[in-house]
Design a protein around this motif. Structure first.
Motif, PDB file in Angstrom:
ATOM      1  N   THR A 215       8.091  22.365 -37.859  1.00 45.14           N
ATOM      2  CA  THR A 215       8.108  22.829 -39.240  1.00 45.14           C
ATOM      3  C   THR A 215       8.099  21.644 -40.203  1.00 45.14           C
ATOM      4  OG1 THR A 215       9.408  24.675 -38.492  1.00 45.14           O
ATOM      5  CG2 THR A 215       9.507  24.189 -40.841  1.00 45.14           C
ATOM      6  N   THR A 216       7.163  21.670 -41.152  1.00 47.08           N
ATOM      7  CA  THR A 216       6.975  20.478 -41.998  1.00 47.08           C
ATOM      8  C   THR A 216       6.728  20.857 -43.454  1.00 47.08           C
ATOM      9  OG1 THR A 216       5.971  19.377 -40.107  1.00 47.08           O
ATOM     10  CG2 THR A 216       5.569  18.379 -42.239  1.00 47.08           C
ATOM     11  N   PHE A 217       7.405  20.171 -44.347  1.00 46.17           N
ATOM     12  CA  PHE A 217       7.151  20.321 -45.785  1.00 46.17           C
ATOM     13  C   PHE A 217       7.182  18.917 -46.379  1.00 46.17           C
ATOM     14  CE2 PHE A 217       7.843  21.407 -50.202  1.00 46.17           C
ATOM     15  CZ  PHE A 217       7.146  22.595 -50.350  1.00 46.17           C
ATOM     16  N   TYR A 253      12.332  19.551 -37.357  1.00 46.07           N
ATOM     17  CA  TYR A 253      11.696  19.867 -38.637  1.00 46.07           C
ATOM     18  C   TYR A 253      11.740  18.666 -39.560  1.00 46.07           C
ATOM     19  CZ  TYR A 253      16.571  20.625 -39.833  1.00 46.07           C
ATOM     20  OH  TYR A 253      17.919  20.450 -39.984  1.00 46.07           O
ATOM     21  N   GLU A 255      11.503  17.762 -43.768  1.00 45.79           N
ATOM     22  CA  GLU A 255      11.526  18.372 -45.100  1.00 45.79           C
ATOM     23  C   GLU A 255      12.196  17.426 -46.096  1.00 45.79           C
ATOM     24  OE1 GLU A 255      13.969  21.876 -44.518  1.00 45.79           O
ATOM     25  OE2 GLU A 255      15.802  20.705 -44.515  1.00 45.79           O
ATOM     26  N   TYR A 334      19.347  25.499 -50.174  1.00 41.28           N
ATOM     27  CA  TYR A 334      18.140  24.789 -50.600  1.00 41.28           C
ATOM     28  C   TYR A 334      18.027  24.771 -52.116  1.00 41.28           C
ATOM     29  CZ  TYR A 334      15.998  24.298 -45.995  1.00 41.28           C
ATOM     30  OH  TYR A 334      15.729  23.919 -44.707  1.00 41.28           O
ATOM     31  N   SER A 365      13.878  27.895 -40.445  1.00 38.05           N
ATOM     32  CA  SER A 365      12.617  28.573 -40.070  1.00 38.05           C
ATOM     33  C   SER A 365      12.232  29.603 -41.133  1.00 38.05           C
ATOM     34  CB  SER A 365      12.763  29.256 -38.712  1.00 38.05           C
ATOM     35  OG  SER A 365      13.886  30.104 -38.729  1.00 38.05           O
ATOM     36  N   HIS A 368      11.031  27.936 -44.608  1.00 30.91           N
ATOM     37  CA  HIS A 368       9.727  27.282 -44.448  1.00 30.91           C
ATOM     38  C   HIS A 368       8.614  28.332 -44.303  1.00 30.91           C
ATOM     39  CE1 HIS A 368      10.544  22.892 -44.233  1.00 30.91           C
ATOM     40  NE2 HIS A 368      11.769  23.309 -43.982  1.00 30.91           N
ATOM     41  N   ARG A 372       5.476  28.653 -46.849  1.00 29.39           N
ATOM     42  CA  ARG A 372       4.072  28.650 -46.389  1.00 29.39           C
ATOM     43  C   ARG A 372       3.344  29.856 -46.976  1.00 29.39           C
ATOM     44  NH1 ARG A 372       6.049  26.888 -41.545  1.00 29.39           N
ATOM     45  NH2 ARG A 372       6.225  28.981 -40.688  1.00 29.39           N
TER      46      ARG A 372
END
Ligand code: HSE
Length: 387
Positions: A215-217, A253, A255, A334, A365, A368, A372
């Motif tokens: 998982t990537t931001f 992940y 972020e 967040y 999860s 994210h 998306r």
């Protein structure tokens, strides 16, 4: 290929650009190594060694012990690395893309051919991170790895925070200093740091995770008001990579995170990286240094060569257990800035800020997946976990 001590290590340098040029310069100052060939498509009259565009000449030369792959990219680097390993040559590479995407296959190939495969410069620029991770594994299990693994984005975040520079100007400076990838999109969207996280995770936990599952931001959507919101909370925005073992699976992940000002990560300046390990008995240990740039990266390549010169003939681990990525058990509040509220976000508001909101704790999860679906970056939004 095992070491013959009566002569210098003979190196084939595949690529002589930013990092390769640094390696070339370092080798010129030494008597225990020599550049047998530089592989280059164009003539390089300035180089004081044989230059060839014919890789088969290199791979069939039995006097070459070690190939240093610093061309980057998938092809022909992959083909050359495989051929060198099959020909019984040690391979030292800075290629995080190949080491992340082809991890299991390349480690296996090195093992079958009884040669060393080292990629310390692929993660952490000049930091001896992977070798320290390897040493820790000789003593005890690793529970967690985390940290700042991209110099370009750290440079951007740091200059936006400390000098109030605009995102675009900070990016331009990072590019001019040679920190950014050829296409800086891969720094900004987290793809570069994700590759480093995958390699670190695989070594740390003796597993093989698939890059697309991580998982990537990234930070492409960040604005001055996000930096300001963090400051008001006595925090600093950093792009954080995190991985830990989670009942056989791996939580993994990348972020943006708003780190409390007193934490080491919050104080990391410019292009520096800081990568930490949490071991069963040692607790948290951190490794800090320049995460990008010609000579720091070339230094790490050289150190790998010296390790081979001193008799090392392996990868950092030989464990290759396939593992699934599952980020559903990690809950965090967040910071979210979005154009237009929706029902999912509405039901998770803990605090309203001037610019954005703070959520109640949400699974990594879940948020994210929401980001998306909302195309958060593409629509000018931003998120960062609160650590
Ligand atoms: N673009 C990378 C970074 C280079 O900024 O960290 C080093 O891997």
């Amino acid at each position: 290929m095992l070491w013959r001590e009566d002569r210098p290590m003979r190196i084939a340098l595949l690529g002589c650009g930013t990092v390769g040029g640094g390696v070339y310069e370092f080798v010129q100052e030494r008597t225990d190594m020599e550049i047998a060939y530089v592989l280059s498509r164009r003539p390089r009259p300035e180089l004081n060694c044989p230059v060839t565009s014919d890789f088969s000449r290199i791979v069939s030369d039995p006097t070459v012990d070690t190939a240093i792959e610093v061309m980057g990219g998938r092809q022909p680097a992959y083909e050359y690395m495989c051929a060198a390993l099959r020909a019984g040559k040690n391979v030292v590479t800075a290629n995080k893309q190949l080491m992340s995407e082809r991890y299991g296959e390349l480690v296996q190939l090195a093992r079958e051919n009884h040669v060393a495969l080292r990629c310390s410069a692929a993660v952490g620029g000049g930091i001896r991170w992977l070798t320290n991770l390897e040493s820790t594994l000789d003593m005890e299990p690793v529970l967690r790895v985390s940290g700042i693994m991209n110099g370009t984005t750290n440079y951007i975040l740091d200059t936006m925070t400390t000098s109030g520079l605009k995102f675009e100007d900070a990016l331009r400076q990072a590019q001019a200093l040679g920190y950014a990838e050829v296409d800086p999109t891969e720094d900004l969207n987290g793809a570069d740091a994700r590759r480093k996280l995958v390699i670190s995770t695989n070594v740390a936990f003796g597993c093989v995770v698939q890059e697309p599952e991580v998982t990537t931001f990234g930070i492409a959507g960040i604005r001055a008001c996000d930096i300001g919101a963090a400051r008001k909370m006595h925090r600093v925005v950093k792009l954080m990579a995190s991985a830990r073992l989670d009942s056989g699976d791996v939580a993994c992940y990348l972020e943006p995170a708003m780190m409390p000002q007193g934490m080491h990560e919050a104080a990391v300046p410019e292009n520096f990286n800081l990568i930490s390990i949490t071991g069963m008995h040692i607790g948290k240990q951190s490794f800090y240094g320049q995460g990008a740039g010609r000579f720091p990266t070339a230094y790490n390549v050289m150190q790998d060569c010296l390790d081979i010169r001193n008799g090392l003939t392996r990868f950092y681990t030989d464990k290759l257990r396939p593992a699934r990525v599952d980020n559903s058990s990690i809950m965090r509040p967040y910071y979210v800035r979005v154009n237009g509220m929706d029902r999912w976000l509405q039901t998770r508001i803990d605090k309203m800020l001037d610019c954005g909101i703070i959520t109640t704790p949400v699974a990594v999860s879940e948020i994210h997946a929401w980001a998306r679906e909302r195309k958060l970056t593409e629509t000018g939004g931003f998120l960062a976990s609160l650590r």
